[in-house]
Design an enzyme around this catalytic site. Structure first.
Site, PDB file in Angstrom:
ATOM      1  N   ASP A  44     -44.564   3.391  -3.048  1.00 23.62           N
ATOM      2  CA  ASP A  44     -44.411   3.379  -1.596  1.00 23.62           C
ATOM      3  C   ASP A  44     -43.345   2.353  -1.213  1.00 23.62           C
ATOM      4  O   ASP A  44     -43.441   1.186  -1.612  1.00 23.62           O
ATOM      5  CB  ASP A  44     -45.737   3.029  -0.924  1.00 23.62           C
ATOM      6  CG  ASP A  44     -45.733   3.361   0.564  1.00 23.62           C
ATOM      7  OD1 ASP A  44     -44.920   4.214   0.987  1.00 23.62           O
ATOM      8  OD2 ASP A  44     -46.548   2.778   1.305  1.00 23.62           O
TER       9      ASP A  44
ATOM     10  N   THR B  76     -43.856   3.588   6.305  1.00 22.43           N
ATOM     11  CA  THR B  76     -44.132   4.024   7.681  1.00 22.43           C
ATOM     12  C   THR B  76     -42.840   4.216   8.462  1.00 22.43           C
ATOM     13  O   THR B  76     -41.975   3.335   8.448  1.00 22.43           O
ATOM     14  CB  THR B  76     -45.008   2.975   8.379  1.00 22.43           C
ATOM     15  OG1 THR B  76     -46.141   2.732   7.560  1.00 22.43           O
ATOM     16  CG2 THR B  76     -45.456   3.460   9.743  1.00 22.43           C
TER      17      THR B  76
ATOM     18  N   GLU C  77     -50.541   5.901   8.205  1.00 18.25           N
ATOM     19  CA  GLU C  77     -49.121   5.541   8.161  1.00 18.25           C
ATOM     20  C   GLU C  77     -48.332   6.832   8.070  1.00 18.25           C
ATOM     21  O   GLU C  77     -48.505   7.620   7.137  1.00 18.25           O
ATOM     22  CB  GLU C  77     -48.809   4.620   6.975  1.00 18.25           C
ATOM     23  CG  GLU C  77     -49.346   3.211   7.176  1.00 18.25           C
ATOM     24  CD  GLU C  77     -48.795   2.198   6.171  1.00 18.25           C
ATOM     25  OE1 GLU C  77     -48.401   2.600   5.060  1.00 18.25           O
ATOM     26  OE2 GLU C  77     -48.763   0.994   6.509  1.00 18.25           O
TER      27      GLU C  77
ATOM     28  N   ARG D 270     -47.082 -12.089  10.399  1.00 16.38           N
ATOM     29  CA  ARG D 270     -46.493 -13.380  10.023  1.00 16.38           C
ATOM     30  C   ARG D 270     -45.923 -14.121  11.223  1.00 16.38           C
ATOM     31  O   ARG D 270     -46.642 -14.711  12.014  1.00 16.38           O
ATOM     32  CB  ARG D 270     -45.443 -13.170   8.929  1.00 16.38           C
ATOM     33  CG  ARG D 270     -46.031 -12.870   7.546  1.00 16.38           C
ATOM     34  CD  ARG D 270     -44.943 -12.809   6.485  1.00 16.38           C
ATOM     35  NE  ARG D 270     -43.873 -11.899   6.871  1.00 16.38           N
ATOM     36  CZ  ARG D 270     -43.862 -10.595   6.599  1.00 16.38           C
ATOM     37  NH1 ARG D 270     -44.845 -10.052   5.924  1.00 16.38           N
ATOM     38  NH2 ARG D 270     -42.878  -9.835   6.996  1.00 16.38           N
TER      39      ARG D 270
ATOM     40  N   GLU E 252     -45.479   8.904   7.096  1.00 17.21           N
ATOM     41  CA  GLU E 252     -44.415   8.776   6.095  1.00 17.21           C
ATOM     42  C   GLU E 252     -43.981  10.158   5.604  1.00 17.21           C
ATOM     43  O   GLU E 252     -44.675  11.146   5.798  1.00 17.21           O
ATOM     44  CB  GLU E 252     -44.910   7.959   4.876  1.00 17.21           C
ATOM     45  CG  GLU E 252     -45.493   6.601   5.258  1.00 17.21           C
ATOM     46  CD  GLU E 252     -45.694   5.658   4.074  1.00 17.21           C
ATOM     47  OE1 GLU E 252     -45.089   5.888   3.003  1.00 17.21           O
ATOM     48  OE2 GLU E 252     -46.455   4.684   4.242  1.00 17.21           O
TER      49      GLU E 252
ATOM     50  N   LYS F 166     -55.174   0.027   0.465  1.00 20.63           N
ATOM     51  CA  LYS F 166     -54.291   1.198   0.421  1.00 20.63           C
ATOM     52  C   LYS F 166     -54.766   2.280  -0.551  1.00 20.63           C
ATOM     53  O   LYS F 166     -54.560   3.467  -0.301  1.00 20.63           O
ATOM     54  CB  LYS F 166     -52.887   0.761  -0.043  1.00 20.63           C
ATOM     55  CG  LYS F 166     -52.191  -0.194   0.892  1.00 20.63           C
ATOM     56  CD  LYS F 166     -51.593   0.558   2.051  1.00 20.63           C
ATOM     57  CE  LYS F 166     -50.703  -0.364   2.876  1.00 20.63           C
ATOM     58  NZ  LYS F 166     -50.058   0.371   3.969  1.00 20.63           N
TER      59      LYS F 166
ATOM     60  N   TYR G  78     -53.683  -9.264   0.542  1.00 21.80           N
ATOM     61  CA  TYR G  78     -52.323  -8.943   0.108  1.00 21.80           C
ATOM     62  C   TYR G  78     -51.502 -10.109  -0.447  1.00 21.80           C
ATOM     63  O   TYR G  78     -50.487  -9.901  -1.085  1.00 21.80           O
ATOM     64  CB  TYR G  78     -51.547  -8.234   1.231  1.00 21.80           C
ATOM     65  CG  TYR G  78     -50.818  -9.112   2.214  1.00 21.80           C
ATOM     66  CD1 TYR G  78     -49.417  -9.217   2.169  1.00 21.80           C
ATOM     67  CD2 TYR G  78     -51.507  -9.828   3.182  1.00 21.80           C
ATOM     68  CE1 TYR G  78     -48.745 -10.014   3.076  1.00 21.80           C
ATOM     69  CE2 TYR G  78     -50.846 -10.625   4.083  1.00 21.80           C
ATOM     70  CZ  TYR G  78     -49.462 -10.712   4.028  1.00 21.80           C
ATOM     71  OH  TYR G  78     -48.796 -11.504   4.920  1.00 21.80           O
TER      72      TYR G  78
ATOM     73  N   HIS H  96     -40.440  -0.593  11.603  1.00 21.53           N
ATOM     74  CA  HIS H  96     -41.799  -0.852  11.105  1.00 21.53           C
ATOM     75  C   HIS H  96     -41.887  -2.233  10.462  1.00 21.53           C
ATOM     76  O   HIS H  96     -42.813  -2.999  10.746  1.00 21.53           O
ATOM     77  CB  HIS H  96     -42.204   0.227  10.099  1.00 21.53           C
ATOM     78  CG  HIS H  96     -43.505  -0.047   9.414  1.00 21.53           C
ATOM     79  ND1 HIS H  96     -44.717   0.008  10.072  1.00 21.53           N
ATOM     80  CD2 HIS H  96     -43.793  -0.414   8.131  1.00 21.53           C
ATOM     81  CE1 HIS H  96     -45.690  -0.296   9.217  1.00 21.53           C
ATOM     82  NE2 HIS H  96     -45.164  -0.562   8.035  1.00 21.53           N
TER      83      HIS H  96
ATOM     84  N   GLN I 252     -56.499  -5.185   3.939  1.00 25.54           N
ATOM     85  CA  GLN I 252     -55.118  -5.472   3.548  1.00 25.54           C
ATOM     86  C   GLN I 252     -54.713  -6.907   3.906  1.00 25.54           C
ATOM     87  O   GLN I 252     -54.122  -7.629   3.099  1.00 25.54           O
ATOM     88  CB  GLN I 252     -54.186  -4.475   4.254  1.00 25.54           C
ATOM     89  CG  GLN I 252     -52.703  -4.608   3.900  1.00 25.54           C
ATOM     90  CD  GLN I 252     -51.825  -3.679   4.739  1.00 25.54           C
ATOM     91  OE1 GLN I 252     -52.324  -2.873   5.533  1.00 25.54           O
ATOM     92  NE2 GLN I 252     -50.514  -3.779   4.564  1.00 25.54           N
TER      93      GLN I 252
END
Ligand code: MN
Length: 415
Positions: A126, A349, A199, A142, A201, A253, A244, A133, A240
């Site tokens: 991915d 995404t 998501e 963040r 995609e 995921k 992560y 995104h 997540q």
């Protein structure tokens, strides 16, 4: 071009498309298939009737199979002539249009065919290639001031996903459970995700195995791509967010991803090429490319509550991608990583520039702070149990329409 099949002009599955999938016909017989209008065509029987006899390299009935892999692995020297042959056969006044016996044995109304997982997928990667995104997620997870990390514009960021849990449209996904640490808690608890997300995609499928040590150039990359499909990369945002760091996505995921059943060839998408966005700063030599490498493919996502009406919650477009597929494949193999036929490479995404074009609930509701209203009067921060999420994708230009159909998935409660 006009087909002898009724009402095939303005559909996803027009004569300009000719996608490939695998179907269960009349609940008893499995074969590779194509679709025109609302007719699904059994390619294994069409092969037996001799309609591909003179195509070089197609020596066995590869359509008599549970997946498309054997067909795809023949490469474009074979798969392209097969697609062109099907296009010719579906034209008005073709030899096939007058062959009533074969039409009777190969053509099925779409409601008589159940589409199943079209591929054996050895590996799934991915990417994270939409700048909108990546910027939105950077702001949410963040630092709003430095949303894009320093590497982002220098390489197509990606991670190795899980191939075993990729399922086809129509297969229900169970709400996953995992470790969740609320902001104000000192330690995590275990339970069902409260932030289940989709998501939006697209993914591409490759047609060959390469040897370890070999790198695919941006120039060669599109030769290796058989086609594309719609990809819903299900995500549990709370799981997540806690897990992560520092190695990236894992259980938030890998509980499930959903794909559309039809693979649309890169050749069918040729008319919809558009210029790629200007990349600044300039990329390293191995990521440079020539020509139009983006594709104008319209995308939308709808949410339908149990027994309710669907609300379209976003409309985006594949043309927004900052990193294109040729760059993704070149980057993936630049260190000598080998690829395998049937591998799936997802875009990440696909968010557009405006709020109504974001490709996940995380962005659309700004992590739940701005819920979306649905037509039935209820609202959503994330996806709830018994909701059905449907993604659609199609390209159009004048009278030419080529579409992917849809990937539609119902969420069932955690056990
Ligand atoms: Mn993703």
């Amino acid at each position: 071009m006009k087909s002898f099949i009724d009402n095939a002009e303005n559909t996803d599955f027009s004569i300009y498309n000719i996608p490939f999938g695998v179907g269960v016909f009349n609940r008893e017989y499995i074969a590779c298939a194509t679709k025109i209008g609302n007719q699904v065509v059994d390619l294994a029987t069409l092969y037996d009737e001799g309609y591909f006899d003179d195509i070089e390299g197609l020596d066995d009935n590869v359509f008599e199979a549970y997946t498309l892999n054997a067909f795809i692995e023949l490469g474009k020297e074979v798969t392209q002539p097969v697609r062109i042959r099907l296009q010719e056969l579906f034209l008005e006044n073709s030899k096939l249009s007058k062959d009533e016996r074969t039409i009777e044995s190969c053509f099925y109304d779409e409601d008589k065919v159940q589409m199943i997982m079209p591929l054996h997928i050895p590996n799934y990667t991915d990417f994270y290639s939409s700048i909108e995104h990546a910027t939105n997620v950077g702001k949410l997870f963040r630092d709003p001031e430095n949303a894009l990390l320093p590497n982002w514009k220098h390489l197509p960021v990606g991670y190795h996903g899980r191939a075993s849990s990729i399922v086809v449209s129509g297969i229900e996904i169970q709400r996953p459970k995992g470790q969740i640490k609320p902001k104000d808690a000192d330690s995590p608890y275990f339970g069902p995700t409260q932030q289940l997300d989709f998501e939006l995609e697209m993914a591409f499928v490759v047609n060959r195995n390469t040897q370890m040590g070999y790198s695919i150039s941006t120039q060669e990359a599109e030769e290796c791509i058989f086609g594309m499909l719609i990809f819903n990369d299900w995500s549990a945002r709370d799981i997540q967010a806690w897990e992560y760091v520092p190695l990236g996505p894992f259980l938030g995921k890998n509980f499930g991803s959903s794909i559309s059943p039809w693979v649309v060839t890169l050749e069918a998408l040729e008319p919809f090429r558009v210029a790629s966005p200007q990349q600044d700063p300039e990329v390293l030599e191995y990521l440079k490319f020539e020509g139009n490498k983006n594709f104008d493919i319209e995308l939308e996502v709808g949410i339908r509550p149990e027994n309710g009406e669907e609300t379209i919650v976003t409309k985006s477009n594949f043309k927004h991608m900052y990193w294109n597929m040729a760059q993704q494949l070149a980057h993936h193999t630049v260190n000598g990583c080998n690829i395998e036929s049937g591998d799936l490479y997802a875009s990440g995404t696909i968010s557009g520039p405006e709020k109504g074009s974001y490709g996940s609930m995380l962005e659309l509701t700004w992590r739940g702070s701005e819920p979306i209203m649905l037509k039935d009067g209820t609202s959503r921060k994330f996806i709830e149990d018994m909701d059905t999420v449907t993604m659609r994708a199609f390209a159009r230009k004048g009278e030419i329409r080529v579409g992917f159909g849809e990937v539609s998935t119902k969420i069932i409660p955690a056990l």
